[in-house]
Structures are given as C-alpha cells and as structure tokens.
Design a protein around this motif. Structure first.
Motif, PDB file in Angstrom:
ATOM      1  N   HIS A  93     -36.543 -33.271  23.006  1.00 26.06           N
ATOM      2  CA  HIS A  93     -36.803 -33.595  24.409  1.00 26.06           C
ATOM      3  C   HIS A  93     -37.057 -35.084  24.577  1.00 26.06           C
ATOM      4  N   ARG A 363     -45.582 -28.585  36.208  1.00 27.41           N
ATOM      5  CA  ARG A 363     -44.817 -28.413  34.972  1.00 27.41           C
ATOM      6  C   ARG A 363     -45.384 -27.289  34.115  1.00 27.41           C
ATOM      7  N   ALA A 364     -46.653 -26.952  34.298  1.00 23.06           N
ATOM      8  CA  ALA A 364     -47.245 -25.853  33.533  1.00 23.06           C
ATOM      9  C   ALA A 364     -46.651 -24.513  33.932  1.00 23.06           C
ATOM     10  N   ARG A 365     -46.004 -24.472  35.127  1.00 18.66           N
ATOM     11  CA  ARG A 365     -45.411 -23.216  35.608  1.00 18.66           C
ATOM     12  C   ARG A 365     -43.887 -23.261  35.630  1.00 18.66           C
ATOM     13  N   ASP A 366     -43.317 -24.363  35.168  1.00 17.63           N
ATOM     14  CA  ASP A 366     -41.864 -24.545  35.202  1.00 17.63           C
ATOM     15  C   ASP A 366     -41.235 -23.930  33.958  1.00 17.63           C
ATOM     16  N   THR A 367     -40.673 -22.748  34.095  1.00 13.74           N
ATOM     17  CA  THR A 367     -40.107 -22.052  32.943  1.00 13.74           C
ATOM     18  C   THR A 367     -38.827 -22.706  32.437  1.00 13.74           C
ATOM     19  N   SER A 368     -38.230 -23.590  33.219  1.00 13.22           N
ATOM     20  CA  SER A 368     -37.028 -24.281  32.763  1.00 13.22           C
ATOM     21  C   SER A 368     -37.355 -25.475  31.867  1.00 13.22           C
ATOM     22  N   ASP A 369     -38.606 -25.873  31.832  1.00 10.25           N
ATOM     23  CA  ASP A 369     -39.032 -26.991  30.989  1.00 10.25           C
ATOM     24  C   ASP A 369     -38.887 -26.574  29.520  1.00 10.25           C
ATOM     25  N   HIS A 372     -42.122 -25.548  27.973  1.00 10.92           N
ATOM     26  CA  HIS A 372     -42.922 -24.690  28.844  1.00 10.92           C
ATOM     27  C   HIS A 372     -43.960 -23.879  28.077  1.00 10.92           C
ATOM     28  N   ARG A 375     -46.852 -26.092  27.336  1.00 14.60           N
ATOM     29  CA  ARG A 375     -47.558 -26.521  28.550  1.00 14.60           C
ATOM     30  C   ARG A 375     -48.336 -25.359  29.178  1.00 14.60           C
ATOM     31  N   ALA A 376     -47.773 -24.166  29.131  1.00 20.76           N
ATOM     32  CA  ALA A 376     -48.443 -23.019  29.732  1.00 20.76           C
ATOM     33  C   ALA A 376     -49.717 -22.644  28.979  1.00 20.76           C
TER      34      ALA A 376
END
Length: 396
Positions: A93, A363-369, A372, A375-376
């Motif tokens: 990344h 970003r903590a809820r962005d499953t495309s990251d 993720h 972050r979650a």
C-alpha cells in the motif's frame, strides 16, 4: 552557503534553468518537456511514467484537469489481490502511494519571485506560499548569479494544490470538542488534530496535578491548550520543527491560553522535572517518504523510545507520564505488543492505568481499504505511566 537546487531544461531551442522547490524532498527532474492545453492525458501519463517531467505553459485550470486525468489512469491500473499477510499489504500500500505521488508530481508549474503563478486563470497563491515557504530566501539572488533564473522557481502542481488546501484548513481550523468547540488552526506541514479521539483522552484522564505539565512534541499545541483549559497553571510545550513552534504559539494565543503555555524549541524534553508529562508520538514505525510524514511515521520508534527512556529523568517521584498511542502498528505487524510493555519495564516505568477509545474516522469503516482489517481493530490508548519504584501494586 547552501544554494537552492537547480532544474534545467530546453525551451524554444534555448537552455533554461530555475530554482527547484519540493517540500516532499523530491530531487530536481532530469528531463523536462514543455506542455500546454494541447497535451493529451495519455501522452502526459506515459511521459511521467518514463520519468519525464512536464512543465505547464497553458491554462491553469486545464493543468488541474490534466492532473485529475493522470490520477484516473493510475487508479485504473488492475489491482492485485491484497496479500493475506497484513504487513506485506501495508508495504504494498505504501509503495502504491509513493508511485502515485511520484507520477503526479511530474506535472510542474512556475512561480515567480513574488510567489505568483504566471499562467492564465491561475489563482492567487501568494498567501499559501508565503505561509508554507516563508517570505523569501535572501540568498537566492546570489545563488542565481551562478546559473538559475532568480525570478523563477519550478514546483509540482500537486504540491502547490496541497499548499492551497492547507492554507484553507489553516484559515478554517479544526473544531475540537474538548476545547468547547473552539478551533485549532494547523499550519502547512504540522499534523492536524482531525482525529479528535486522542484529544478526548487527554481531556478525560484524571489530572495528577494542576501545577506544571510538559507537552512533548506539541505540534499544533492542541494538547497543551486542553491541559490549560483544564486548569493546569503552567505548561511547557516543546517541538523541534519551526513550523510547529509557530503554529503552537499562534493557536495558544488564539485560544487565550498563551499566558499558561510556554512553547520552546527542544528535541523531546525541556530542562527540569514535571508532575505530568504528555506525549503523542508518531504511531507507525515506518520510514517517512517526505518531511511532512514525520508526524505519522517514526523509523525504529525513535520518538516513542526517546520519550520512554527519558521519562524517569524528567518526572517527579509521584508524577505521571501520559503516552497517547494507537495500536495500529501492532495490527499491521510492525510492532509486537510485548515490545511496548518491555520498553516500559526497561525504562523503569510502571502502568498506573489506561484509557482506551476506538477510532471514529471513516477509514475504520471502509471495507475497500486494503488495510481495513487492521484499521477496524485499532485502539487508541492513553497509558498512565509512573516510576516503577513508586508503588509495587500498580494496576496493569
């Protein structure tokens, strides 16, 4: 005398040169071609990928559109399936981010000696440039007699747009609930307290003193200001970045706490001891790719270990050190959890208590990251640390 970097190119069959400026530390490009409104996005993207910079001579708004079109071409590249190993995913990344920045950084625009952009429909960027770069460089004219045009500087359009955006944030400010909704105004290159959950921890932790506190690596001065609003009579806030020092002084004055907060230049600790010492170091032990990333990435946890190893020497016997730290690095496989606990013990510290908060940023809820999962699971903690010999029954 350190002369500014020089960039050279040929235009209208004539050799040209100018000063080069890059806040990201990018070296001057070796090859430059002249581009304008007739340049196609595919051609621009291909040249940038080959390492050729594009000096824009057309309409400023068209240059922004070209930059957007180049970004779309980067984003259209087929994405590889993220590796199962989260550490490898992090490094991939970061590599993708660096590649994107390098390609988009190849589109250049000129600045004149007054920080104006001599292009059609260019906005007034003088205030943004002066606030980021300073009023000017007295030695530039002398350096320019040895080659570069003293009236022209080349910069990346992407960086210039970042300066414009940062200046708008500086004017608008970031609302801080822990300050009763008052705003902190981040300067360019100074970490913005947009993720307010760590500020809330400092606002909620039980104060061990109202006499004196040190704020190590103060940045915008937000934590020092929170402590002052909570009634701490005197706070010594330190930083080694001139931009951060100016930013903290401006914010504490704006918030009406400058009489309680002394902002000084220091690498970590000021002289003396305090009953409360607060530090929010960079959270990720990775190499920054530009100077402005030093607030996020800290190779080898230099600041973290510097704070912990110096805490006993600067803390009063019954004092507390507050370490505000995310465990994102642990979820990325960059720092084992035991490393932090071992660092406490080796520094002669014990854990008196801990407050935790989960991240609220999108970003903590962005499953495309691609990051993720890490972050979650992230947790930000305020570790209340004391000297190990002050008590044998501290909660862990």
């Amino acid at each position: 005398m350190n002369h500014p970097p020089v960039v050279e190119w040929t235009e209208a069959d004539q050799p040209r040169s100018a000063r080069w400026r890059s806040e990201n530390g990018a070296p001057p490009p070796r090859r430059i071609v002249i581009t304008d409104d007739r340049t196609k996005a595919d051609d621009a993207y291909r040249l940038a990928c080959e390492g050729t910079a594009l000096l824009w001579r057309g309409d400023f708004h068209n240059a922004r559109q070209l930059l957007t079109a180049m970004a779309r071409r980067i984003d259209r590249r087929p994405r590889k399936t993220p590796p199962a190993d989260v550490t490898q995913a992090f490094h991939l990344h970061r590599a993708a981010q660096n590649h994107r920045a390098r390609i988009l950084g190849m589109l250049l625009v000129p600045l004149d000696s007054a920080f104006a952009v001599p292009l059609h429909r260019a906005p007034d960027v003088r205030e943004a440039c002066i606030r980021a770069y300073g009023p000017g460089e007295p030695d530039c004219g002398e350096a320019a007699t040895e080659g570069p045009d003293p009236t022209t500087t080349l910069v990346s359009l992407r960086e210039l747009l970042a300066l414009i955006g940062a200046n708008e944030w500086r004017k608008k400010g970031v609302e801080i609930p822990a300050l009763g909704g008052d705003r902190v105004h981040p300067h360019y290159g100074v970490f913005s307290p947009a993720r307010g959950e760590y500020v809330d921890l400092v606002a909620e932790a039980p104060l061990p003193t109202e006499e004196l506190a040190f704020d190590i690596g103060t940045g915008t001065g937000v934590l020092a200001s929170v402590l002052a609003r909570r009634g701490v009579h005197r706070i010594v806030a330190t930083d080694q970045d001139p931009r951060a020092l100016a930013c903290a002084r401006e914010n504490t004055a704006r918030l009406g706490v400058a009489g309680q907060v002394e902002v000084i230049a220091a690498d970590l600790f000021p002289a003396g001891r305090a009953p409360l010492i607060v530090c929010n170091p960079p959270w990720v032990p990775a190499k920054p790719t530009s100077p402005v990333e030093h607030a996020v990435y800290d190779p080898g946890n230099r600041m973290l270990h510097g704070f912990l190893n110096g805490l006993a020497e600067h803390l009063t016997p019954d004092g507390e050190g507050w370490l505000i730290l995310s465990d994102l690095a642990e979820h990325l496989g960059l720092r084992p959890h035991t490393e932090l606990l071992d660092a406490f013990a080796q520094a002669g510290l014990t854990v008196l208590g801990r407050l935790d908060v989960t991240p609220r940023h999108p970003r903590a809820r962005d499953t495309s990251d691609p990051l993720h999962v890490a972050r979650a699971a992230e947790l930000t903690s305020l570790w209340r640390l004391g000297l190990a010999d002050r008590t044998a029954s501290a909660p862990r």
